[in-house]
Write a protein that holds these residues in place. Structure first.
Motif, mmCIF file in Angstrom:
data_model
loop_
_atom_site.group_PDB
_atom_site.id
_atom_site.type_symbol
_atom_site.label_atom_id
_atom_site.label_comp_id
_atom_site.label_asym_id
_atom_site.label_seq_id
_atom_site.Cartn_x
_atom_site.Cartn_y
_atom_site.Cartn_z
ATOM 1 N N ILE A 98 0.836 -1.200 0.000
ATOM 2 C CA ILE A 98 0.000 0.000 0.000
ATOM 3 C C ILE A 98 0.870 1.250 0.000
ATOM 4 O O ILE A 98 0.597 2.225 -0.735
ATOM 5 C CB ILE A 98 -0.948 0.010 1.217
ATOM 6 N N LYS A 99 1.929 1.233 0.782
ATOM 7 C CA LYS A 99 2.840 2.379 0.839
ATOM 8 C C LYS A 99 3.498 2.601 -0.510
ATOM 9 O O LYS A 99 3.624 3.739 -0.979
ATOM 10 C CB LYS A 99 3.903 2.149 1.916
ATOM 11 N N ASN A 100 3.919 1.515 -1.160
ATOM 12 C CA ASN A 100 4.557 1.616 -2.478
ATOM 13 C C ASN A 100 3.607 2.229 -3.499
ATOM 14 O O ASN A 100 4.003 3.081 -4.305
ATOM 15 C CB ASN A 100 5.010 0.222 -2.931
ATOM 16 N N PHE A 101 2.345 1.809 -3.468
ATOM 17 C CA PHE A 101 1.365 2.303 -4.423
ATOM 18 C C PHE A 101 0.974 3.760 -4.170
ATOM 19 O O PHE A 101 0.367 4.386 -5.038
ATOM 20 C CB PHE A 101 0.116 1.420 -4.418
ATOM 21 N N ASN A 102 1.322 4.268 -3.023
ATOM 22 C CA ASN A 102 0.997 5.658 -2.710
ATOM 23 C C ASN A 102 2.241 6.540 -2.606
ATOM 24 O O ASN A 102 2.189 7.646 -2.062
ATOM 25 C CB ASN A 102 0.189 5.731 -1.410
ATOM 26 N N THR A 103 3.350 6.053 -3.164
ATOM 27 C CA THR A 103 4.595 6.811 -3.208
ATOM 28 C C THR A 103 4.815 7.345 -4.621
ATOM 29 O O THR A 103 4.792 6.565 -5.584
ATOM 30 C CB THR A 103 5.791 5.925 -2.812
ATOM 31 N N PRO A 104 5.017 8.666 -4.787
ATOM 32 C CA PRO A 104 5.243 9.220 -6.136
ATOM 33 C C PRO A 104 6.412 8.544 -6.835
ATOM 34 O O PRO A 104 7.469 8.312 -6.234
ATOM 35 C CB PRO A 104 5.531 10.701 -5.861
ATOM 36 N N THR A 105 6.199 8.222 -8.108
ATOM 37 C CA THR A 105 7.186 7.481 -8.897
ATOM 38 C C THR A 105 7.272 8.073 -10.291
ATOM 39 O O THR A 105 6.251 8.477 -10.859
ATOM 40 C CB THR A 105 6.780 5.994 -8.993
ATOM 41 N N LYS A 106 8.483 8.102 -10.853
ATOM 42 C CA LYS A 106 8.628 8.554 -12.243
ATOM 43 C C LYS A 106 8.093 7.471 -13.161
ATOM 44 O O LYS A 106 8.381 6.282 -12.988
ATOM 45 C CB LYS A 106 10.094 8.830 -12.569
ATOM 46 N N MET A 107 7.318 7.864 -14.151
ATOM 47 C CA MET A 107 6.737 6.887 -15.066
ATOM 48 C C MET A 107 6.311 7.556 -16.363
ATOM 49 O O MET A 107 6.197 8.789 -16.435
ATOM 50 C CB MET A 107 5.531 6.201 -14.420
ATOM 51 N N TYR A 108 6.099 6.718 -17.361
ATOM 52 C CA TYR A 108 5.503 7.159 -18.618
ATOM 53 C C TYR A 108 4.058 6.673 -18.644
ATOM 54 O O TYR A 108 3.794 5.499 -18.388
ATOM 55 C CB TYR A 108 6.257 6.582 -19.816
#
Length: 784
Positions: A413-423
């Protein structure tokens, strides 16, 4: 003195003969594999290499490939002379005259490199020795003696290759084996990847660049080191000048030319027919279904039917190679000839993109802007939205990867709510951004999806197949995998029962009133929603023909037809028309409550276009092995399921949909004036938009909708099949008709009227007057 002289003579001969004998013994031991690996005669005759399996369109365009190594074979005749000249001039000047080992070159290496310390003097390996090294890769040795033995072994293999193959075959084998990087293994792949060409179309500067890479492809990589690669290319030109393959004037002009690449990235996620190719990949390789591997019994039933009845389903495991092993599409170099037409596939993909990117998606964005629950319907609760998002998270690749890495629920859950660089996807190109994975899931929920399939009715050949809007971001296939409620596109199946011999005429008039069905177990009666509004208002309570009812998609008329028969009777005919998805025997099927695949719907409609003969949609015509031997041929599977007269009447009914019903925009907006039949479909709350239309030579179907049923337009004006799906069909057909090379003409369905005692000309059919009030003629005991 004499004995001493004899002794010196023996020493002299021993000094020269024993080393010679030792070398001979050494080569004999190497040749027989006593000092390490040596390929057998069979290995040399049939050197093993992984070959990509290629997927061809019916017009001979390579749609894509499946590979462990992206390698395809070229014959010597397919290699341009400049490519061969460049290789020989650069790598092996005396290739035509030696027998695998160039002793002059070896002498140069010994004198200049070993004794003279000149590392730029080049190596002594011939093209044949390099081929030997590529065919039978070197072991990693640190021991100098082992390295020497390895080099000698390559000499022996080179000589053996020279005995078994012509010079031309060795050149072809060399180019077919060499890895040019960037998933370009072999000259055929290299020409396609770097220049978008076939090998025989390479010009001299392109050939020189590829040959230059042979020295060290990692270093002379044109994508990473273009200047270095250009310099190496010019060295190849210099070698060609030195060996009289080009003149000094040509050399001076060639070396000034810039590097020009037309790079085509090799990625199964890119290119045309991506969803089609992925469906073939999984279908050909699937194993026989086992019940313990299935959660749903219906899915197991469907797959088992496919295994038994579909020759391409599990083809690799149903068919064996001469060594009794199953075929491997990643290594065996199969040539898979499909029914897809590359041009029509392109037009289909363009039609989907044009309608969704330019009109429908912007309209949907605009409608959702500022809404609190966007993109979901206002009717669902916050709790339901939260559940949808959670389920979507669990379906994602990221979630599966985190679970595999042993992350616990809190960490995930924490990972899914952490801002991440993506295309992320957009219709204007991928966007480089930063957002949380959960936000990206919500972002993707805003996009509408589509499925499209087009086939030739007489053969069942699938000419175009679009599984969704972008395979790189949306991998779910809406042609062969997705099941969505079909809405009113199911109604023609209900009418088909009525149009059979002994049934009704398309002109038969029935009362336009509510129709109810008695339900078991004291449940309330089921009454389909009354289709009214607009110009239909004046027909309420009046008599209307079946043709008028289908043309205007009136629920109460299809309900009337179903009531004359039964859900079971409709399902029976539907199964004969190729629909294997489970359809519950309930009254609501008269308005399209069933969930069915697009491919099944298009295949079933093919029966009408093909005069009552069902032809199973066909994707592959034949498969060849790496040597061009045909190992499987596929024929259309067909059977007559309804009479030609029934099909004729159904065509007349569905022509009414186009000429004066829910699909008239095909005429007034898109200008298609030829004979067309079809049916729109819109499910409850505008969750799914459908259109399936056909002409005498093409049957095509479209589905458009959100990822979730709760993602939809708020009004039927925008959410109906005529607005969501029909335009894609019309755009596709306009492109097809405009391309005269396809030979698809605007022909009539029938050159003559089918006569079997049932009238289809409603102008002559005067059983009832449309002015009679329905309740005035229906007996009391027949009122619903």
């Amino acid at each position: 003195m004499k004995n001493k002289q004899k002794f010196y003579i023996k020493i002299f001969w021993a000094t020269y003969i024993l080393p010679f004998l030792f070398v001979m013994l050494l080569f004999i031991l190497i040749s027989f594999g006593k000092l390490g690996f040596m390929p057998t005669f069979e290995d040399l005759e049939n050197p093993k290499s992984n070959l990509a399996s290629e997927v061809y369109s019916t017009d001979q365009v390579v749609l894509g490939s499946y590979f462990k190594e992206n390698r395809s074979l070229s014959t010597y005749d397919e290699l341009p002379p400049v490519l061969v000249d460049a290789l020989i001039a650069t790598e092996d000047e005396r290739f035509r005259s030696h027998s695998g080992i160039d002793f002059r070159s070896l002498g140069r290496v010994v004198v200049k490199t070993i004794f003279g310390g000149n590392k730029s003097s080049g190596g002594g390996s011939t093209i044949t020795q390099q081929l030997a090294k590529n065919l039978f890769p070197r072991e990693r040795f640190n021991n100098p003696l082992q390295k020497v033995l390895r080099k000698l072994r390559e000499w022996v293999i080179a000589v053996k290759l020279e005995k078994r193959y012509t010079k031309e075959e060795i050149i072809a084998m060399y180019f077919n084996k060499f890895d040019f990087l960037n998933h370009a293994v072999g000259i055929k792949s290299a020409a396609r990847v770097y220049f978008g060409l076939t090998p025989d179309s390479l010009n001299i500067e392109q050939a020189a660049m590829l040959v230059g890479m042979a020295k060290n492809p990692s270093f002379y990589n044109p994508l990473r080191r273009p200047d270095t690669t250009k310099h190496r290319r010019n060295v190849v030109f210099a070698q060609m000048l030195k060996n009289n393959y080009i003149s000094i004037a040509k050399f001076d002009s060639l070396k000034k030319l810039p590097m020009k690449l037309d790079y085509h990235k090799v990625d199964h996620k890119l290119g045309n027919a991506t969803y089609f190719r992925e469906y073939l990949r999984t279908t050909l390789s699937v194993k026989k279904p086992k019940r313990e591997n299935y959660f749903l019994a219906d899915k197991y039933r469907e797959d088992s039917l496919e295994w038994e009845n579909n020759p391409i389903y599990g083809w690799c495991n149903k068919n064996k190679k001469p060594d009794d092993k199953p075929y491997d599409i990643y290594r065996d170099g199969l040539k898979i000839y499909t029914t897809i037409n590359a041009k029509m596939q392109k037009y289909a993909e363009e039609a989907v993109k044009e309608h969704l990117s330019k009109y429908l998606q912007p309209l949907f964005f605009k409608q959702q802007k500022g809404r609190k629950k966007a993109p979901f319907s206002w009717r669902i609760s916050d709790k339901q939205i939260k559940k949808i998002m959670y389920v979507s998270m669990k379906r994602s690749e990221r979630y599966r990867a985190l679970k595999k890495a042993k992350y616990d629920s809190i960490q995930i859950i924490k990972n899914f709510n952490t801002p991440t660089k993506m295309y992320v996807f957009s219709w204007k190109g991928d966007i480089d951004t930063t957002m949380t994975p959960m936000d990206s899931i919500l972002y993707y929920k805003y996009f509408l999806h589509a499925g499209f399939m087009s086939l030739e009715p007489q053969t069942g050949y699938v000419r175009a197949y679009v599984g969704d809007i972008d395979y790189n971001h949306f991998k779910f296939d809406h042609v062969m995998t997705a099941k969505r409620q079909v809405g009113s596109t199911f109604k023609p199946f209900v009418y088909t029962i009525a149009m059979m011999p002994g049934g009704f005429s398309p002109c038969h008039k029935v009362p336009n009133i509510n129709v109810s069905f008695s339900m078991p177990d004291n449940k309330p009666d089921y009454t389909p929603k009354f289709s009214s509004g607009g110009y239909l208002k004046k027909y309420e309570g009046k008599m209307v023909s079946l043709k008028f009812g289908l043309a205007n998609s009136m629920n109460q008329i299809s309900a009337w037809v179903l009531k004359q028969y039964s859900p079971e009777a409709v399902i029976e005919i539907v199964k004969k028309m190729g629909i294997n998805s489970y359809i519950p025997p309930v009254f609501s099927i008269c308005v399209g409550a069933a969930e069915i695949k697009l491919s099944e719907m298009v295949g079933a409609y093919d029966t009408y276009a093909n005069k009552g003969v069902f032809v199973k949609p066909m994707l592959i015509t034949r498969i060849e092995d790496r040597n061009g031997n045909v190992i499987s041929v596929f024929k259309p599977q067909m059977k007559e399921v309804i009479s030609e007269g029934t099909a004729y009447r159904m065509v007349q009914l569905m022509r009414g949909v186009i000429d004066g019903g829910t699909s008239t925009r095909i005429r007034y907006k898109y200008g298609l004036k030829n004979e067309i039949a079809g049916k729109t479909g819109t499910t409850n709350d505008n969750s799914d938009g459908w259109f399936i239309g056909f002409t005498p030579n093409l049957v095509s179907g479209v589905w458009v909708g959100g990822e979730e049923r709760s993602i939809r337009f708020m009004s039927t004006t925008y959410g109906q099949g005529a607005n969501m799906a029909l335009p894609i069909w019309a755009l596709y057909m306009k492109k097809v008709y405009a391309d005269k090379s396809l030979g698809i003409k605007k022909t009539p369905f029938y050159k003559y009227k089918i006569k079997d005692g049932i009238e289809t000309d409603c102008k002559k059919y005067k059983q009832f007057s449309s002015e009679i009030n329905a309740s005035s003629y229906i007996p009391e005991d027949e009122k619903y």
